[in-house]
Design an enzyme around this catalytic site. Structure first.
Site, PDB file in Angstrom:
ATOM      1  N   SER A 141      -0.897   4.796  -3.448  1.00  0.00           N
ATOM      2  CA  SER A 141      -1.810   4.117  -4.388  1.00  0.00           C
ATOM      3  C   SER A 141      -1.616   4.737  -5.763  1.00  0.00           C
ATOM      4  CB  SER A 141      -3.256   4.340  -3.930  1.00  0.00           C
ATOM      5  OG  SER A 141      -4.172   3.936  -4.927  1.00  0.00           O
ATOM      6  N   TYR A 154     -10.688   9.608  -1.260  1.00  0.00           N
ATOM      7  CA  TYR A 154      -9.631   8.605  -1.087  1.00  0.00           C
ATOM      8  C   TYR A 154      -8.381   9.044  -1.854  1.00  0.00           C
ATOM      9  CZ  TYR A 154      -7.175   4.114  -1.537  1.00  0.00           C
ATOM     10  OH  TYR A 154      -6.223   3.116  -1.527  1.00  0.00           O
ATOM     11  N   LYS A 158      -4.402   9.958  -0.576  1.00  0.00           N
ATOM     12  CA  LYS A 158      -3.181   9.307  -1.066  1.00  0.00           C
ATOM     13  C   LYS A 158      -2.218  10.333  -1.692  1.00  0.00           C
ATOM     14  CE  LYS A 158      -4.206   5.167   0.353  1.00  0.00           C
ATOM     15  NZ  LYS A 158      -3.439   4.535   1.466  1.00  0.00           N
TER      16      LYS A 158
HETATM   17  P1  NAD Z   1      -7.989  -4.140   3.710  1.00  0.00           P
HETATM   18  O1  NAD Z   1      -9.233  -3.386   4.026  1.00  0.00           O
HETATM   19  O2  NAD Z   1      -8.093  -5.462   3.030  1.00  0.00           O
HETATM   20  O3  NAD Z   1      -7.097  -4.294   5.013  1.00  0.00           O
HETATM   21  C1  NAD Z   1      -6.763  -3.166   5.769  1.00  0.00           C
HETATM   22  C2  NAD Z   1      -6.492  -3.546   7.194  1.00  0.00           C
HETATM   23  O4  NAD Z   1      -6.246  -2.328   7.907  1.00  0.00           O
HETATM   24  C3  NAD Z   1      -7.680  -4.212   7.881  1.00  0.00           C
HETATM   25  O5  NAD Z   1      -7.264  -5.361   8.593  1.00  0.00           O
HETATM   26  C4  NAD Z   1      -8.219  -3.142   8.819  1.00  0.00           C
HETATM   27  O6  NAD Z   1      -8.806  -3.663  10.012  1.00  0.00           O
HETATM   28  C5  NAD Z   1      -6.979  -2.327   9.116  1.00  0.00           C
HETATM   29  N1  NAD Z   1      -7.299  -0.952   9.507  1.00  0.00           N
HETATM   30  C6  NAD Z   1      -8.188  -0.105   8.928  1.00  0.00           C
HETATM   31  N2  NAD Z   1      -8.249   1.047   9.585  1.00  0.00           N
HETATM   32  C7  NAD Z   1      -7.376   0.950  10.615  1.00  0.00           C
HETATM   33  C8  NAD Z   1      -7.007   1.818  11.666  1.00  0.00           C
HETATM   34  N3  NAD Z   1      -7.563   3.022  11.814  1.00  0.00           N
HETATM   35  N4  NAD Z   1      -6.068   1.419  12.545  1.00  0.00           N
HETATM   36  C9  NAD Z   1      -5.505   0.180  12.427  1.00  0.00           C
HETATM   37  N5  NAD Z   1      -5.844  -0.702  11.471  1.00  0.00           N
HETATM   38  C10 NAD Z   1      -6.773  -0.310  10.572  1.00  0.00           C
HETATM   39  O7  NAD Z   1      -7.113  -3.138   2.770  1.00  0.00           O
HETATM   40  P2  NAD Z   1      -5.918  -3.468   1.765  1.00  0.00           P
HETATM   41  O8  NAD Z   1      -6.488  -3.597   0.401  1.00  0.00           O
HETATM   42  O9  NAD Z   1      -5.074  -4.534   2.309  1.00  0.00           O
HETATM   43  O10 NAD Z   1      -5.152  -2.066   1.785  1.00  0.00           O
HETATM   44  C11 NAD Z   1      -3.959  -1.826   2.537  1.00  0.00           C
HETATM   45  C12 NAD Z   1      -3.375  -0.482   2.118  1.00  0.00           C
HETATM   46  O11 NAD Z   1      -3.095  -0.491   0.706  1.00  0.00           O
HETATM   47  C13 NAD Z   1      -4.322   0.699   2.339  1.00  0.00           C
HETATM   48  O12 NAD Z   1      -3.602   1.826   2.775  1.00  0.00           O
HETATM   49  C14 NAD Z   1      -4.909   0.945   0.960  1.00  0.00           C
HETATM   50  O13 NAD Z   1      -5.360   2.266   0.813  1.00  0.00           O
HETATM   51  C15 NAD Z   1      -3.734   0.617   0.085  1.00  0.00           C
HETATM   52  N6  NAD Z   1      -4.104   0.251  -1.288  1.00  0.00           N
HETATM   53  C16 NAD Z   1      -4.928  -0.802  -1.547  1.00  0.00           C
HETATM   54  C17 NAD Z   1      -5.268  -1.101  -2.865  1.00  0.00           C
HETATM   55  C18 NAD Z   1      -6.172  -2.244  -3.238  1.00  0.00           C
HETATM   56  O14 NAD Z   1      -6.464  -2.414  -4.433  1.00  0.00           O
HETATM   57  N7  NAD Z   1      -6.636  -3.062  -2.322  1.00  0.00           N
HETATM   58  C19 NAD Z   1      -4.743  -0.320  -3.909  1.00  0.00           C
HETATM   59  C20 NAD Z   1      -3.906   0.748  -3.592  1.00  0.00           C
HETATM   60  C21 NAD Z   1      -3.584   1.030  -2.283  1.00  0.00           C
END
Ligand code: NAD
Length: 258
Positions: A141, A154, A158
């Site tokens: 991230s 968080y 990361k």
């Molecule tokens: P989201 O919450 O929309 O989706 C995440 C998915 O992961 C969900 O379907 C959830 O059920 C699943 N999940 C959560 N914990 C789990 C576990 N222990 N085992 C298996 N599945 C699990 O999140 P997102 O925004 O799609 O984020 C995906 C990745 O990208 C994450 O690692 C997040 O930290 C990273 N990220 C997101 C953003 C953002 O702005 N959304 C920015 C930077 C990084």
């Protein structure tokens, strides 16, 4: 072994992981979707099947080492081998440092850090066994390069993902396994809806205001879609990135520059 390259993506029931899976399927991969949320996982699998995507699925929790091993085994049982493993699943927590509770801190590290370690271990062991090399790709991230207020824990998880990405790159290079990470900025997924709700609670903002406030700082003038992230992950999963390893690269529209 099948002829198609195979990509496994954790947390791919929705959000960024689903976007990555859609893109890799378009690139010609057979995809293995995995999530701990059975309902969203099954809905996405059905959607993919209706689009004639070659797909398999596995319900698992990345913070359990045995689930990550079983996920890789399920992928191999179904498609014969794996080429790409994406540690995408992750969770967030919004709280000032003074309010971080031990159980929440533990949970965050278990999913975002331990989960990535278990994923790297399971994927690399299989790729070593195959002798084919491979690509391990982690969700980092912008918060993995710069810590943000209210997102201290968080951000720390990361930063840890970046460390494991660098070390894995060095340890597995001899096996022709590369390890890189993508660092999104502000993607309008369920995760950001929850971050916004958390910031509203602590900072006295109105719903949607935290998201808008963060979005104001994006040089390219808009928040991102899962497809923006997937475009870059497509490169990381392709032979074009064969000479790249140990990198955690921003794909954020211009927010963090270090
Ligand atoms: P989201 O919450 O929309 O989706 C995440 C998915 O992961 C969900 O379907 C959830 O059920 C699943 N999940 C959560 N914990 C789990 C576990 N222990 N085992 C298996 N599945 C699990 O999140 P997102 O925004 O799609 O984020 C995906 C990745 O990208 C994450 O690692 C997040 O930290 C990273 N990220 C997101 C953003 C953002 O702005 N959304 C920015 C930077 C990084």
């Amino acid at each position: 072994m099948g002829t198609k390259r195979v990509a496994v993506i954790t947390g791919s029931g929705q959000g960024i992981g689903k976007g990555i899976a859609q893109r890799l399927a378009k690139d010609g991969f057979a995809v293995v979707l995995s999530d701990r949320d059975e309902k969203v996982l099954q809905a996405t699998v059905q959607e993919f099947k209706s689009q004639n995507i070659e797909v398999a699925s596995f319900i698992g929790d990345v913070s359990r080492q045995e689930d990550q091993t079983a996920l890789v085994q399920a992928a191999v049982d179904h498609f014969g081998s794996i080429n790409v493993f994406i540690n995408n699943a992750g969770i967030e927590q919004v709280a000032p440092i003074a309010n971080i509770k031990p159980a929440e801190l533990e949970k965050l590290f278990q999913v975002n850090v331990f989960g990535v370690v278990y994923g790297i271990q399971a994927a690399a062991a299989q790729m070593q066994k195959q002798g084919t090399g491979g690509k391990i790709i982690n969700a980092c991230s912008i918060a993995g390069h710069q810590a943000f207020t209210m997102l201290a824990a968080y951000s720390a998880t990361k930063f840890a993902v970046r460390a494991f990405t660098q070390a894995a790159a060095q340890e597995y290079a001899k096996d022709k396994i590369t390890c890189n990470a993508y660092c999104p900025g502000i993607v309008g997924t369920g995760m950001w809806e929850r971050i916004d709700a958390g910031m509203v609670e602590y900072m006295g903002l109105k719903k949607g205001e935290a998201f808008e406030k963060f979005a104001e700082g994006i040089a390219l003038g808009r928040t991102q879609e899962p497809a923006d992230v997937a475009n870059f992950v497509s490169y990381l999963a392709s032979p074009d990135s064969d000479y790249m390893t140990g990198q955690s690269v921003m794909i954020d529209g211009g927010i963090v520059y270090n």
